[in-house]
Scaffold this active site. Structure first.
Site, PDB file in Angstrom:
ATOM      1  N   ASN A  23      12.280  57.183  55.163  1.00 34.98           N
ATOM      2  CA  ASN A  23      13.242  58.261  55.396  1.00 34.98           C
ATOM      3  C   ASN A  23      14.186  58.335  54.192  1.00 34.98           C
ATOM      4  O   ASN A  23      14.920  57.386  53.909  1.00 34.98           O
ATOM      5  CB  ASN A  23      14.011  57.973  56.689  1.00 34.98           C
ATOM      6  CG  ASN A  23      15.020  59.057  57.005  1.00 34.98           C
ATOM      7  OD1 ASN A  23      15.749  59.510  56.125  1.00 34.98           O
ATOM      8  ND2 ASN A  23      15.077  59.476  58.249  1.00 34.98           N
ATOM      9  N   HIS A  26      19.128  59.665  52.886  1.00 33.64           N
ATOM     10  CA  HIS A  26      20.349  59.192  52.235  1.00 33.64           C
ATOM     11  C   HIS A  26      20.347  59.346  50.711  1.00 33.64           C
ATOM     12  O   HIS A  26      21.378  59.196  50.071  1.00 33.64           O
ATOM     13  CB  HIS A  26      20.686  57.779  52.693  1.00 33.64           C
ATOM     14  CG  HIS A  26      21.020  57.768  54.169  1.00 33.64           C
ATOM     15  ND1 HIS A  26      21.958  58.640  54.708  1.00 33.64           N
ATOM     16  CD2 HIS A  26      20.514  57.068  55.210  1.00 33.64           C
ATOM     17  CE1 HIS A  26      22.006  58.441  56.029  1.00 33.64           C
ATOM     18  NE2 HIS A  26      21.146  57.508  56.352  1.00 33.64           N
ATOM     19  N   HIS A  59      15.111  64.375  57.880  1.00 32.38           N
ATOM     20  CA  HIS A  59      15.719  64.944  59.082  1.00 32.38           C
ATOM     21  C   HIS A  59      16.602  66.117  58.664  1.00 32.38           C
ATOM     22  O   HIS A  59      17.625  65.927  58.007  1.00 32.38           O
ATOM     23  CB  HIS A  59      16.561  63.850  59.767  1.00 32.38           C
ATOM     24  CG  HIS A  59      17.209  64.294  61.045  1.00 32.38           C
ATOM     25  ND1 HIS A  59      18.055  63.479  61.744  1.00 32.38           N
ATOM     26  CD2 HIS A  59      17.130  65.450  61.748  1.00 32.38           C
ATOM     27  CE1 HIS A  59      18.473  64.111  62.830  1.00 32.38           C
ATOM     28  NE2 HIS A  59      17.934  65.306  62.857  1.00 32.38           N
ATOM     29  N   ARG A  61      19.225  68.289  59.689  1.00 33.25           N
ATOM     30  CA  ARG A  61      20.207  68.316  60.771  1.00 33.25           C
ATOM     31  C   ARG A  61      20.833  69.699  60.887  1.00 33.25           C
ATOM     32  O   ARG A  61      20.914  70.438  59.911  1.00 33.25           O
ATOM     33  CB  ARG A  61      21.303  67.278  60.503  1.00 33.25           C
ATOM     34  CG  ARG A  61      20.797  65.853  60.482  1.00 33.25           C
ATOM     35  CD  ARG A  61      21.965  64.902  60.348  1.00 33.25           C
ATOM     36  NE  ARG A  61      22.776  64.925  61.538  1.00 33.25           N
ATOM     37  CZ  ARG A  61      22.738  63.998  62.486  1.00 33.25           C
ATOM     38  NH1 ARG A  61      21.948  62.956  62.378  1.00 33.25           N
ATOM     39  NH2 ARG A  61      23.503  64.105  63.544  1.00 33.25           N
ATOM     40  N   ARG A  65      24.099  67.997  56.811  1.00 38.43           N
ATOM     41  CA  ARG A  65      24.969  67.044  56.098  1.00 38.43           C
ATOM     42  C   ARG A  65      24.259  66.343  54.941  1.00 38.43           C
ATOM     43  O   ARG A  65      24.889  65.906  54.010  1.00 38.43           O
ATOM     44  CB  ARG A  65      25.558  66.010  57.052  1.00 38.43           C
ATOM     45  CG  ARG A  65      24.589  64.976  57.553  1.00 38.43           C
ATOM     46  CD  ARG A  65      25.277  63.895  58.344  1.00 38.43           C
ATOM     47  NE  ARG A  65      25.891  64.415  59.561  1.00 38.43           N
ATOM     48  CZ  ARG A  65      26.097  63.686  60.656  1.00 38.43           C
ATOM     49  NH1 ARG A  65      25.776  62.409  60.666  1.00 38.43           N
ATOM     50  NH2 ARG A  65      26.624  64.206  61.729  1.00 38.43           N
ATOM     51  N   GLU A  86      11.857  65.240  60.998  1.00 38.52           N
ATOM     52  CA  GLU A  86      12.632  64.973  62.215  1.00 38.52           C
ATOM     53  C   GLU A  86      13.477  66.201  62.518  1.00 38.52           C
ATOM     54  O   GLU A  86      14.106  66.768  61.618  1.00 38.52           O
ATOM     55  CB  GLU A  86      13.549  63.763  62.004  1.00 38.52           C
ATOM     56  CG  GLU A  86      12.807  62.464  61.789  1.00 38.52           C
ATOM     57  CD  GLU A  86      13.766  61.312  61.544  1.00 38.52           C
ATOM     58  OE1 GLU A  86      14.995  61.539  61.505  1.00 38.52           O
ATOM     59  OE2 GLU A  86      13.285  60.187  61.388  1.00 38.52           O
ATOM     60  N   THR A 117      21.353  59.082  64.458  1.00 34.92           N
ATOM     61  CA  THR A 117      20.744  59.398  65.744  1.00 34.92           C
ATOM     62  C   THR A 117      21.036  58.266  66.734  1.00 34.92           C
ATOM     63  O   THR A 117      20.543  57.169  66.579  1.00 34.92           O
ATOM     64  CB  THR A 117      19.223  59.590  65.576  1.00 34.92           C
ATOM     65  OG1 THR A 117      19.006  60.457  64.472  1.00 34.92           O
ATOM     66  CG2 THR A 117      18.610  60.179  66.806  1.00 34.92           C
ATOM     67  N   GLU A 167       7.995  57.685  69.165  1.00 37.66           N
ATOM     68  CA  GLU A 167       8.625  56.746  68.248  1.00 37.66           C
ATOM     69  C   GLU A 167       9.649  55.987  69.082  1.00 37.66           C
ATOM     70  O   GLU A 167      10.589  56.583  69.628  1.00 37.66           O
ATOM     71  CB  GLU A 167       9.293  57.473  67.076  1.00 37.66           C
ATOM     72  CG  GLU A 167       9.954  56.472  66.122  1.00 37.66           C
ATOM     73  CD  GLU A 167      10.296  57.055  64.763  1.00 37.66           C
ATOM     74  OE1 GLU A 167       9.535  57.913  64.265  1.00 37.66           O
ATOM     75  OE2 GLU A 167      11.324  56.648  64.204  1.00 37.66           O
ATOM     76  N   HIS A 206      14.395  52.898  63.407  1.00 35.20           N
ATOM     77  CA  HIS A 206      15.860  52.934  63.466  1.00 35.20           C
ATOM     78  C   HIS A 206      16.450  51.525  63.346  1.00 35.20           C
ATOM     79  O   HIS A 206      16.194  50.674  64.179  1.00 35.20           O
ATOM     80  CB  HIS A 206      16.407  53.607  64.728  1.00 35.20           C
ATOM     81  CG  HIS A 206      17.816  54.088  64.518  1.00 35.20           C
ATOM     82  ND1 HIS A 206      18.102  55.370  64.127  1.00 35.20           N
ATOM     83  CD2 HIS A 206      18.981  53.432  64.560  1.00 35.20           C
ATOM     84  CE1 HIS A 206      19.408  55.497  63.977  1.00 35.20           C
ATOM     85  NE2 HIS A 206      19.967  54.331  64.220  1.00 35.20           N
TER      86      HIS A 206
HETATM   87  N1  PXP Z   1      13.438  57.212  63.048  1.00 41.67           N
HETATM   88  C1  PXP Z   1      14.223  58.204  63.515  1.00 41.67           C
HETATM   89  C2  PXP Z   1      13.687  59.085  64.588  1.00 41.67           C
HETATM   90  C3  PXP Z   1      15.515  58.416  62.979  1.00 41.67           C
HETATM   91  O1  PXP Z   1      16.279  59.418  63.457  1.00 41.67           O
HETATM   92  C4  PXP Z   1      15.967  57.576  61.941  1.00 41.67           C
HETATM   93  C5  PXP Z   1      17.313  57.786  61.344  1.00 41.67           C
HETATM   94  O2  PXP Z   1      17.403  59.029  60.765  1.00 41.67           O
HETATM   95  C6  PXP Z   1      15.099  56.573  61.473  1.00 41.67           C
HETATM   96  C7  PXP Z   1      13.847  56.401  62.064  1.00 41.67           C
HETATM   97  C8  PXP Z   1      15.470  55.675  60.346  1.00 41.67           C
HETATM   98  O3  PXP Z   1      16.526  54.855  60.705  1.00 41.67           O
HETATM   99  P1  PXP Z   1      17.213  53.953  59.612  1.00 41.67           P
HETATM  100  O4  PXP Z   1      17.841  54.848  58.607  1.00 41.67           O
HETATM  101  O5  PXP Z   1      18.207  53.175  60.418  1.00 41.67           O
HETATM  102  O6  PXP Z   1      16.131  53.078  59.017  1.00 41.67           O
END
Ligand code: PXP
Length: 256
Positions: A23, A26, A59, A61, A65, A86, A117, A167, A206
């Site tokens: 992901n 960031h 994602h 949003r 953001r 996402e 999330t 997931e 997550h």
């Molecule tokens: N999976 C989903 C569905 C998420 O919403 C997120 C966070 O955006 C992640 C995985 C990744 O989480 P993390 O950034 O804590 O690794």
């Protein structure tokens, strides 16, 4: 090669590859903090793919953001591997997904104020809305995954909704320590076994980092991990390619 240690009946192939979706939200967070054109999201995606990750996860949003609409289209066009988008189960997001056509769409809950999330989808209270989104996405041949808590009752609702993938939210596991963490792990193991036996593909994510991913990666039913924050954080020091490689190595070792 793959872990065969599950003695339980599995509705499909019990030896699964464990794939990684990185992901990269960031990277966009850093860019949006200054409104610059760098760091370049596409460069990040290329390096993540070069390191061997199987999917790029982003994602979009409602508040935009981090990821912007143009990012979604650019990534769709430029990456070689799978795209996992996402999104919240809103008409706006589902329409965008149906235009972008990612291979995978992961439906997540979304509240404006939250830091990230928080918690899984309310597949009971929001059943109709989630089912409508799932049907619309599936009609475009997008594989739909529902981001849910590791809870058997919720998995039963996923079957009713008709989504092929879940997931499992690993946040409670990631935030817990010691015996509490072992209990959370067991809950995820049981949910994974149950869902797999129903023919649902199991992914997880997550809060996974370089120290807590091994135990999750060892769960034989899990097919894919989606990891963001920890990899991007390590990338600040060693680069995103090596940060991705290190996570892939942890996952590989866990399945030996
Ligand atoms: N999976 C989903 C569905 C998420 O919403 C997120 C966070 O955006 C992640 C995985 C990744 O989480 P993390 O950034 O804590 O690794």
């Amino acid at each position: 090669m793959q872990n065969q240690n599950s003695g339980h009946h599995s509705s499909h192939d019990s030896s699964k590859n464990l794939e990684l979706g990185v992901n990269i939200d960031h990277i966009a967070t850093l860019r949006q903090a200054r409104g610059t054109s760098y760091p370049d999201l596409l460069e990040a995606a290329f390096l993540v793919e070069k390191a061997g990750a199987q999917a790029i996860t982003i994602h979009l949003r409602e508040d935009r953001r981090h990821i912007q609409d143009a990012d979604v289209y650019a990534i769709r066009k430029q990456i070689k591997g799978r795209m996992n988008l996402e999104l919240a189960a809103t008409d706006e997001m589902v329409n965008i997904a149906c235009e972008v056509l990612p291979e995978d769409a992961c439906v997540v809950p979304e509240k404006r104020e939250e830091l990230t999330t928080e918690g899984g989808l309310d597949v009971i209270g929001q059943f109709d809305r989630i089912q409508k989104a799932t049907k619309q996405l599936s009609s475009q041949n997008i594989r739909v995954s529902l981001f849910i808590e590791p809870n058997i009752e919720h998995i039963k609702r996923v079957t009713d909704i008709g989504a092929p993938i879940i997931e499992l939210h690993t946040g409670s596991y990631a935030n817990a320590q010691g015996d509490d963490q072992l209990r959370e792990l067991e809950i995820i193991q049981q949910a994974s076994e149950y869902a797999d036996a129903q023919g649902i593909q199991v992914n997880a994510g997550h809060g996974l980092d370089y120290s807590n991913t091994t135990a999750i990666a060892k769960i034989p039913q899990i097919c894919e991990l989606n990891i963001g924050h920890s990899i991007i954080s390590r990338a600040v020091f060693i680069g995103i390619e090596d940060a991705t490689r290190q996570m892939l190595e942890i996952m590989k070792q866990a399945r030996l």
